[in-house]
Design a protein around this motif. Structure first.
Motif, PDB file in Angstrom:
ATOM      1  N   ILE A  15      19.580 -14.910  15.657  1.00  4.27           N
ATOM      2  CA  ILE A  15      18.750 -16.112  15.708  1.00  4.27           C
ATOM      3  C   ILE A  15      18.684 -16.693  14.301  1.00  4.27           C
ATOM      4  CG2 ILE A  15      16.484 -17.043  16.254  1.00  4.27           C
ATOM      5  CD1 ILE A  15      16.128 -14.652  18.143  1.00  4.27           C
ATOM      6  N   PRO A  16      19.152 -17.922  14.119  1.00  7.88           N
ATOM      7  CA  PRO A  16      19.116 -18.515  12.780  1.00  7.88           C
ATOM      8  C   PRO A  16      17.678 -18.734  12.301  1.00  7.88           C
ATOM      9  CG  PRO A  16      20.446 -19.836  14.293  1.00  7.88           C
ATOM     10  CD  PRO A  16      19.791 -18.766  15.091  1.00  7.88           C
ATOM     11  N   VAL A  17      17.484 -18.619  11.000  1.00 15.28           N
ATOM     12  CA  VAL A  17      16.157 -18.803  10.410  1.00 15.28           C
ATOM     13  C   VAL A  17      15.643 -20.212  10.686  1.00 15.28           C
ATOM     14  CG1 VAL A  17      14.878 -18.824   8.234  1.00 15.28           C
ATOM     15  CG2 VAL A  17      16.589 -17.068   8.656  1.00 15.28           C
ATOM     16  N   SER A  18      16.534 -21.170  10.742  1.00 20.19           N
ATOM     17  CA  SER A  18      16.106 -22.553  10.999  1.00 20.19           C
ATOM     18  C   SER A  18      15.476 -22.706  12.382  1.00 20.19           C
ATOM     19  CB  SER A  18      17.278 -23.518  10.840  1.00 20.19           C
ATOM     20  OG  SER A  18      18.297 -23.206  11.775  1.00 20.19           O
ATOM     21  N   PRO A  22      10.047 -23.310  12.507  1.00 21.81           N
ATOM     22  CA  PRO A  22       8.947 -24.082  13.105  1.00 21.81           C
ATOM     23  C   PRO A  22       7.895 -23.201  13.780  1.00 21.81           C
ATOM     24  CG  PRO A  22      11.058 -25.042  13.701  1.00 21.81           C
ATOM     25  CD  PRO A  22      11.343 -23.745  13.024  1.00 21.81           C
ATOM     26  N   TRP A  23       8.337 -22.116  14.418  1.00 15.52           N
ATOM     27  CA  TRP A  23       7.386 -21.213  15.066  1.00 15.52           C
ATOM     28  C   TRP A  23       6.554 -20.461  14.041  1.00 15.52           C
ATOM     29  CZ3 TRP A  23       6.261 -21.856  19.907  1.00 15.52           C
ATOM     30  CH2 TRP A  23       7.189 -22.444  20.749  1.00 15.52           C
ATOM     31  N   ALA A  24       7.163 -20.081  12.942  1.00 19.86           N
ATOM     32  CA  ALA A  24       6.424 -19.389  11.881  1.00 19.86           C
ATOM     33  C   ALA A  24       5.370 -20.309  11.276  1.00 19.86           C
ATOM     34  CB  ALA A  24       7.390 -18.902  10.804  1.00 19.86           C
ATOM     35  N   VAL A  25       5.707 -21.559  11.063  1.00 23.08           N
ATOM     36  CA  VAL A  25       4.743 -22.527  10.529  1.00 23.08           C
ATOM     37  C   VAL A  25       3.620 -22.756  11.530  1.00 23.08           C
ATOM     38  CG1 VAL A  25       4.444 -24.945   9.873  1.00 23.08           C
ATOM     39  CG2 VAL A  25       6.392 -23.661   9.017  1.00 23.08           C
ATOM     40  N   PHE A  26       3.962 -22.906  12.803  1.00 26.80           N
ATOM     41  CA  PHE A  26       2.952 -23.134  13.837  1.00 26.80           C
ATOM     42  C   PHE A  26       1.954 -21.981  13.906  1.00 26.80           C
ATOM     43  CE2 PHE A  26       1.692 -22.269  18.262  1.00 26.80           C
ATOM     44  CZ  PHE A  26       0.865 -23.358  18.469  1.00 26.80           C
ATOM     45  N   PHE A  27       2.452 -20.751  13.969  1.00 23.88           N
ATOM     46  CA  PHE A  27       1.546 -19.609  14.088  1.00 23.88           C
ATOM     47  C   PHE A  27       0.769 -19.349  12.798  1.00 23.88           C
ATOM     48  CE2 PHE A  27       4.221 -18.546  17.806  1.00 23.88           C
ATOM     49  CZ  PHE A  27       3.195 -18.481  18.741  1.00 23.88           C
ATOM     50  N   SER A  28       1.333 -19.703  11.667  1.00 24.31           N
ATOM     51  CA  SER A  28       0.587 -19.585  10.406  1.00 24.31           C
ATOM     52  C   SER A  28      -0.573 -20.567  10.373  1.00 24.31           C
ATOM     53  CB  SER A  28       1.508 -19.847   9.220  1.00 24.31           C
ATOM     54  OG  SER A  28       2.514 -18.877   9.160  1.00 24.31           O
TER      55      SER A  28
END
Length: 69
Positions: A15-18, A22-28
């Motif tokens: 799974i590419p980091v790109s 967006p999911w990491a930013v959303f959950f943060s």
């Protein structure tokens, strides 16, 4: 008599980091909002008037070590 075969391990998908960013930013951001409402709401930085939020998250404040009274 059947012959023994060796199993070929399945390749794990990459799974590419790109795609994850967006999911990491959303959950943060979601975690920061929850932390705000548990820790700071009904204090010096109050967004919602009254004591509803304070009473709703009262026990969570104690568990997380926030003084509330």
């Amino acid at each position: 008599m059947p012959q023994a075969t060796t199993a070929v391990p399945a390749a794990l998908p990459r799974i590419p980091v790109s795609d994850l960013a967006p999911w990491a930013v959303f959950f943060s951001l979601l975690a920061l909002v929850v932390l705000f409402f548990v820790g700071a709401e009904q204090g010096a930085f109050s967004v919602i008037e009254g004591t509803m939020v304070h009473e709703f998250v009262h026990d969570a404040r104690h568990v997380m070590g926030y003084p509330c009274h």
